[in-house]
Design a protein around this motif. Structure first.
Motif, mmCIF file in Angstrom:
data_model
loop_
_atom_site.group_PDB
_atom_site.id
_atom_site.type_symbol
_atom_site.label_atom_id
_atom_site.label_comp_id
_atom_site.label_asym_id
_atom_site.label_seq_id
_atom_site.Cartn_x
_atom_site.Cartn_y
_atom_site.Cartn_z
ATOM 1 N N ARG A 1 0.755 -1.163 0.115
ATOM 2 C CA ARG A 1 -0.011 -0.197 -0.002
ATOM 3 C C ARG A 1 0.849 1.159 0.074
ATOM 4 N NH1 ARG A 1 -4.547 -0.366 4.752
ATOM 5 N NH2 ARG A 1 -4.888 1.759 3.821
ATOM 6 N N TRP A 2 1.892 1.254 0.408
ATOM 7 C CA TRP A 2 2.800 2.512 0.707
ATOM 8 C C TRP A 2 4.093 2.499 0.109
ATOM 9 C CZ3 TRP A 2 7.083 1.634 3.704
ATOM 10 C CH2 TRP A 2 7.265 0.350 4.412
ATOM 11 N N LEU A 3 4.822 1.341 -0.126
ATOM 12 C CA LEU A 3 6.047 1.208 -0.729
ATOM 13 C C LEU A 3 6.243 1.228 -2.023
ATOM 14 C CD1 LEU A 3 9.160 0.957 0.131
ATOM 15 C CD2 LEU A 3 8.925 -1.631 0.166
ATOM 16 N N ARG A 4 6.665 1.988 -2.838
ATOM 17 C CA ARG A 4 6.666 2.157 -4.087
ATOM 18 C C ARG A 4 7.601 1.366 -4.842
ATOM 19 N NH1 ARG A 4 2.065 4.686 -6.421
ATOM 20 N NH2 ARG A 4 1.908 6.624 -5.846
ATOM 21 N N GLY A 5 8.824 0.947 -3.998
ATOM 22 C CA GLY A 5 9.843 0.404 -4.607
ATOM 23 C C GLY A 5 11.312 0.766 -3.965
ATOM 24 N N GLY A 6 12.240 0.308 -4.796
ATOM 25 C CA GLY A 6 13.709 0.798 -4.525
ATOM 26 C C GLY A 6 14.538 0.617 -5.528
ATOM 27 N N VAL A 7 15.645 1.172 -5.571
ATOM 28 C CA VAL A 7 16.823 1.089 -6.254
ATOM 29 C C VAL A 7 17.893 0.708 -5.657
ATOM 30 C CG1 VAL A 7 18.200 2.229 -8.193
ATOM 31 C CG2 VAL A 7 15.891 2.762 -7.989
ATOM 32 N N VAL A 8 18.664 -0.456 -5.924
ATOM 33 C CA VAL A 8 19.828 -0.435 -5.396
ATOM 34 C C VAL A 8 20.957 -0.328 -6.278
ATOM 35 C CG1 VAL A 8 21.356 -2.529 -4.559
ATOM 36 C CG2 VAL A 8 18.862 -2.772 -3.900
ATOM 37 N N ALA A 9 21.471 0.750 -5.959
ATOM 38 C CA ALA A 9 22.548 1.318 -6.902
ATOM 39 C C ALA A 9 23.877 1.258 -6.322
ATOM 40 C CB ALA A 9 22.153 3.052 -6.986
ATOM 41 N N TYR A 10 24.356 0.057 -6.596
ATOM 42 C CA TYR A 10 25.679 -0.499 -6.148
ATOM 43 C C TYR A 10 26.682 0.279 -6.760
ATOM 44 C CZ TYR A 10 28.242 -3.035 -2.662
ATOM 45 O OH TYR A 10 29.257 -3.434 -1.719
ATOM 46 N N SER A 11 26.677 0.427 -7.830
ATOM 47 C CA SER A 11 27.798 0.941 -8.840
ATOM 48 C C SER A 11 27.650 2.406 -9.043
ATOM 49 C CB SER A 11 27.884 0.382 -10.216
ATOM 50 O OG SER A 11 27.058 0.767 -10.873
ATOM 51 N N ALA A 12 28.869 3.118 -9.050
ATOM 52 C CA ALA A 12 28.827 4.778 -9.430
ATOM 53 C C ALA A 12 28.061 4.789 -10.718
ATOM 54 C CB ALA A 12 30.241 4.974 -9.414
ATOM 55 N N HIS A 13 28.053 3.939 -11.841
ATOM 56 C CA HIS A 13 27.382 4.117 -12.983
ATOM 57 C C HIS A 13 26.067 4.161 -12.793
ATOM 58 C CE1 HIS A 13 26.644 3.704 -17.391
ATOM 59 N NE2 HIS A 13 25.860 2.720 -17.094
ATOM 60 N N VAL A 14 25.348 3.324 -12.249
ATOM 61 C CA VAL A 14 23.993 3.273 -11.844
ATOM 62 C C VAL A 14 23.687 4.554 -11.224
ATOM 63 C CG1 VAL A 14 21.904 2.288 -10.834
ATOM 64 C CG2 VAL A 14 23.950 0.823 -12.008
ATOM 65 N N ARG B 1 23.744 7.498 -13.560
ATOM 66 C CA ARG B 1 22.774 7.262 -15.048
ATOM 67 C C ARG B 1 21.361 7.174 -14.605
ATOM 68 N NH1 ARG B 1 24.306 5.064 -20.380
ATOM 69 N NH2 ARG B 1 22.183 4.763 -21.445
ATOM 70 N N VAL B 2 20.934 6.494 -13.546
ATOM 71 C CA VAL B 2 19.519 6.416 -13.205
ATOM 72 C C VAL B 2 19.188 7.221 -12.201
ATOM 73 C CG1 VAL B 2 18.042 4.631 -12.264
ATOM 74 C CG2 VAL B 2 19.767 3.648 -13.718
ATOM 75 N N LEU B 3 19.945 7.536 -11.602
ATOM 76 C CA LEU B 3 19.493 8.612 -10.086
ATOM 77 C C LEU B 3 19.994 10.063 -10.347
ATOM 78 C CD1 LEU B 3 20.125 5.886 -7.310
ATOM 79 C CD2 LEU B 3 17.938 6.805 -8.299
ATOM 80 N N GLY B 4 20.620 10.317 -11.159
ATOM 81 C CA GLY B 4 21.085 11.624 -11.380
ATOM 82 C C GLY B 4 22.283 12.297 -10.675
ATOM 83 N N VAL B 5 22.858 11.283 -10.117
ATOM 84 C CA VAL B 5 23.998 11.682 -9.232
ATOM 85 C C VAL B 5 24.876 12.615 -10.024
ATOM 86 C CG1 VAL B 5 26.011 11.075 -7.626
ATOM 87 C CG2 VAL B 5 23.824 10.187 -7.576
ATOM 88 N N PRO B 6 25.458 13.749 -9.673
ATOM 89 C CA PRO B 6 26.442 14.484 -10.467
ATOM 90 C C PRO B 6 27.923 13.893 -10.484
ATOM 91 C CG PRO B 6 25.761 15.696 -8.459
ATOM 92 C CD PRO B 6 25.113 14.565 -8.326
ATOM 93 N N ASP B 7 28.739 14.571 -10.993
ATOM 94 C CA ASP B 7 30.051 14.004 -11.112
ATOM 95 C C ASP B 7 30.833 14.458 -9.703
ATOM 96 O OD1 ASP B 7 32.312 12.834 -11.863
ATOM 97 O OD2 ASP B 7 32.915 14.371 -13.063
ATOM 98 N N VAL B 8 30.304 13.601 -8.804
ATOM 99 C CA VAL B 8 31.130 14.025 -7.239
ATOM 100 C C VAL B 8 31.380 12.541 -6.856
ATOM 101 C CG1 VAL B 8 29.647 15.980 -7.046
ATOM 102 C CG2 VAL B 8 28.763 13.894 -6.287
ATOM 103 N N PRO B 9 32.340 12.434 -5.723
ATOM 104 C CA PRO B 9 32.565 11.083 -5.082
ATOM 105 C C PRO B 9 31.035 10.549 -4.707
ATOM 106 C CG PRO B 9 34.001 12.787 -4.200
ATOM 107 C CD PRO B 9 32.963 13.473 -5.136
ATOM 108 N N VAL B 10 30.811 9.298 -4.802
ATOM 109 C CA VAL B 10 29.556 8.693 -4.529
ATOM 110 C C VAL B 10 29.197 8.568 -2.883
ATOM 111 C CG1 VAL B 10 29.274 7.599 -7.074
ATOM 112 C CG2 VAL B 10 30.373 6.294 -5.000
ATOM 113 N N VAL B 11 30.279 8.546 -2.194
ATOM 114 C CA VAL B 11 30.039 8.782 -0.847
ATOM 115 C C VAL B 11 30.143 10.072 -0.454
ATOM 116 C CG1 VAL B 11 30.676 7.548 1.319
ATOM 117 C CG2 VAL B 11 30.956 6.141 -0.826
#
Length: 154
Positions: free
Chosen positions: A45-58, A61-71
């Motif tokens: 009813r309330w959980l839309r889903g999730g993205v497991v973005a383990y790699s920097a590429h994902v 590319r998928v989440l729109g993280v800019p060109d910065v350290p991923v941590v």
């Protein structure tokens, strides 16, 4: 693990009561956060889903993280915003960090960034957890669900 289950149940109760939807994006926890929330009552009813973005590429590319350290703060902010938009949710929680045993992106083992994107506002938190990688992951899941609970209830 009991605490994680209890927190997830409280998120579920609050989300159902308020009619809010939740999305998750996670890296460090590699699906553990989504699994904990999915095991909570009425998650369909309330959980839309999730993205497991383990790699920097994902993350980029998928989440729109800019060109910065991923941590980093900018990365976790973008992860939360990207998941909320991608999964059309009211609230999104994101987690990225270093489980260990070594450092990554200039961050030591146990360094974890969290973000909750809700209703046009993003809250960010940084923690430094001690312990073995599995202890860091458990602490990160618990902290992320705690942040999510605060956001769902507001």
């Amino acid at each position: 693990m009991v605490r994680i289950g209890e927190l997830a149940e409280r998120v579920a109760d609050t989300a159902v009561r308020t009619g809010r939807t939740v999305a998750v994006t996670e890296s460090l926890t590699c699906g553990k956060l989504s699994a904990a929330l999915g095991a909570a009552p009425d998650s369909a009813r309330w959980l839309r889903g999730g993205v497991v973005a383990y790699s920097a590429h994902v993350k980029h590319r998928v989440l729109g993280v800019p060109d910065v350290p991923v941590v980093s703060e900018p990365a976790v902010r973008a992860m939360a915003a990207g998941a909320r938009s991608l999964l059309d949710a009211d609230i999104a929680v994101a987690v990225t960090g270093v489980g260990g045993p070594g450092a990554q992106d200039g961050e030591p083992a146990g360094s974890v960034w969290f973000a909750v994107d809700a209703f046009g506002e993003t809250r960010v938190r940084h923690e430094q957890f001690d312990g073995e990688p599995e202890q860091v992951l458990a602490a990160a899941v618990e902290a992320a669900i705690g942040m999510l609970l605060d956001a769902v209830g507001n």
